[in-house]
Design an enzyme around this catalytic site. Sequence first.
Site, PDB file in Angstrom:
ATOM      1  N   CYS A  97      70.414  70.911  50.320  1.00  0.00           N
ATOM      2  CA  CYS A  97      71.088  69.973  51.211  1.00  0.00           C
ATOM      3  C   CYS A  97      71.166  68.613  50.542  1.00  0.00           C
ATOM      4  O   CYS A  97      70.406  68.311  49.625  1.00  0.00           O
ATOM      5  CB  CYS A  97      70.310  69.826  52.510  1.00  0.00           C
ATOM      6  SG  CYS A  97      70.034  71.396  53.305  1.00  0.00           S
ATOM      7  N   TYR A 107      72.739  84.965  53.290  1.00  0.00           N
ATOM      8  CA  TYR A 107      71.556  84.117  53.471  1.00  0.00           C
ATOM      9  C   TYR A 107      70.604  84.770  54.468  1.00  0.00           C
ATOM     10  O   TYR A 107      70.986  85.037  55.613  1.00  0.00           O
ATOM     11  CB  TYR A 107      72.049  82.763  53.979  1.00  0.00           C
ATOM     12  CG  TYR A 107      71.038  81.633  54.059  1.00  0.00           C
ATOM     13  CD1 TYR A 107      70.021  81.488  53.141  1.00  0.00           C
ATOM     14  CD2 TYR A 107      71.163  80.672  55.060  1.00  0.00           C
ATOM     15  CE1 TYR A 107      69.135  80.423  53.215  1.00  0.00           C
ATOM     16  CE2 TYR A 107      70.292  79.596  55.142  1.00  0.00           C
ATOM     17  CZ  TYR A 107      69.270  79.482  54.210  1.00  0.00           C
ATOM     18  OH  TYR A 107      68.404  78.427  54.285  1.00  0.00           O
ATOM     19  N   ASP A 141      58.706  76.224  51.343  1.00  0.00           N
ATOM     20  CA  ASP A 141      59.498  76.449  50.136  1.00  0.00           C
ATOM     21  C   ASP A 141      59.474  75.181  49.272  1.00  0.00           C
ATOM     22  O   ASP A 141      59.005  75.198  48.142  1.00  0.00           O
ATOM     23  CB  ASP A 141      60.926  76.818  50.563  1.00  0.00           C
ATOM     24  CG  ASP A 141      61.813  77.189  49.395  1.00  0.00           C
ATOM     25  OD1 ASP A 141      61.290  77.447  48.302  1.00  0.00           O
ATOM     26  OD2 ASP A 141      63.047  77.229  49.569  1.00  0.00           O
TER      27      ASP A 141
END
Length: 686
Positions: A30, A169, A264
């Site tokens: 992002c 995804y 993550d």
Amino acid sequence: MRDPRYDILFTPVQIGPVTAKNRFFQVPHCNGMGHAMPLAHAAMREVKAEGGWAVVSTEECEIHPSSDLTPYVEARLWDDRDIPALALMCDKVHAHGALAAVELSHNGPTASNLYSREVLIGPSHQPSKYGYPSQARAMSLKDIAEYRRWHREAAVRAMRAGMDIVYVYAAHDLSLPMHFLQRRRNQRTDAYGGSLENRVRLLREVLEDTRDAIGHRCGVALRFATEELLGGGGVELNEAKDIVAMLAELPDLWDVNVAAWYNDSVPSRFAAEGAQEPFVAFVKQVTSKPVVGVGRFTSPDTMVSQIKRGVLDLIGAARPSIADPFLPAKVEQGRIDDIRECIGCNICVSGDMTISPIRCTQNPTMGEEWRKDWHPERIAPASKPGRVLVVGGGPAGLEAARALGQRGYEVSLAEARKELGGRVTREARLPGLAEWARVRDWRLGQIHKLTNVSVYLDSALTAQDVLDFGAEHVVLATGCHWRRDGYGRSHGAPIPGFVDNPKVYTLDDLMDGRIPAGRIAVLDDDGFYYASIAAEQLHAHGCEVVYVTPEDTLAPWSQNTLDYRHIRKRLAKLGIEVIVSHTVTGYDGEILTLEHAWEDRQQPLAVDAVLTVTARLPNDALYQQLLEREADWADAGTHSVRNIGDSDAPGLIAHAVYAGHRYARELGEPVTGEVAFKRHFHAAGT
Ligand code: ADP
Ligand code: SF4
């Protein structure tokens, strides 16, 4: 010249019908620009391709109005009108011989639909994520068919935009194929719920649909979370092993990681380079298809080791590619020392979280590629080189000196202490923050290569020293200090009993080795990471720590850097008592008086000392003295004096680095108006 040990990083990898020219893979990330700022987005992706990444991906890309992620700004392929914005990126990525990838996503109950006002959908009836007071409805079989059609059509649009790799995804708890895998989200009793085979069905179908639609031209990637660390309700490693076995050869590429995002992109304080290996290493044993994974990889030796040990085929990176878009090129050119290593602070994440363009502590050009024409490697030479005195060798001063040197100025950097780095050197000694020193080390490494930058340590300059030096331009980057009086966000006045109380300590005391003993209250009226670090440090020194904050939760801003959950777990593990929703009304050296934020009651807290983390004050005395002596500047040959970074207004390390870089970029350049950057304007009615 490239070190032959790294040759393996530059061998091509086949991904279905396309070939990655090397093993450097910028995985989706992002950036807060997305569909709203397509030119800025495309330029940011372009520098990654220019810097040698073989694959450059988008962020999440919404496929339909019912997958609207407002207020977050991601990529969008709702219909054909969204194609040109992504085509812009593809053209720029292709211009440098890289492949473009798109991460198609429909977030079901983890979307918002705040803009589209569509009803949320999910595997079963459930509350929407992020606390929106609405629910997702259980998808009917017709809804599932519709979703598959949207995904298929979006894949075709992606191919038409020029994408070479299209993602399915199923990661981060952010997409329907993953939601169908999770028992906590999928309580269906039909062919899509219950047994593992049923819960995998949708993922399998979408992979097949995507291959069918675009597999002849594009590689089909599967982004898959192998573990959520949530126990039986989430995806667990054991089940993930079965899922990978079931789908092993279906995608052209496996992109594997740990969910959710906070597990993550873990801040460096809580996870080291390569920390995901135990969760993803099995995948390559099960599939013949290439595997990419992340781990905040900045060391080429670690990358080679991952490949040679059969953990990964491609080195995935979001943050390392943000901190240094030219990382692959530097490895290829044998310039390992020039790699600007990510420090794991997650300020980049805060751009997305605060719905603003991405910024990076290490790379001040990140997000500025289009709007300011800032390139991460190149900078215009000074039109009129001259002598510049930089006072202060923290992140602002170091970056100013480095970039001014790169522009060809004759730079002198004076630092009062015997070591450089200012706050990053000091903060790096606190628990878990060792990587902060990379901000100093990279700049120092670059400065040492410049013959036109001289560094003077142990040189605390006075106003007279500065004028005697006689530089044409003077830039002050003299930092800041923590307030001792308790003034902060909630405490609008000094706290009675704090000023001149030897039992009140600040973070500066802690960093200078003045550490209290006994039962200590840490007062957090700052809201970011500092107070939790202080608590940890004091605990390590054997103190009994009580964490006090006027906020309703501790360290609220750390949500924006994904630190929050890790901080909470760490403090809980250390047994640190937390008192929220309390301001402090006084301290007599023995009793700290707390006042409840919502109830009319006070609480005495017996403590041996207080560590106050509230706000900072700029060290701008030198600047003020020089302003008072402006009449003497001309005789000294000095044309300009500027104050930047924390000595101007205390902020993040990222702000200080940016301020230093901006000063260097703008020195001697014409001022172009009030707005110092290009903006996107959307014509009405189009
Ligand atoms: P920033 O984050 O803005 O770079 P820092 O606090 O990290 O600020 O760094 C400021 C540096 O300036 C510190 O290393 C400090 O020792 C140095 N400094 C402060 N005053 C002077 C001075 N008068 N002369 C030389 N160096 C100074
Ligand atoms: Fe790394 Fe911090 Fe830059 Fe993000 S902001 S890329 S974590 S240095």
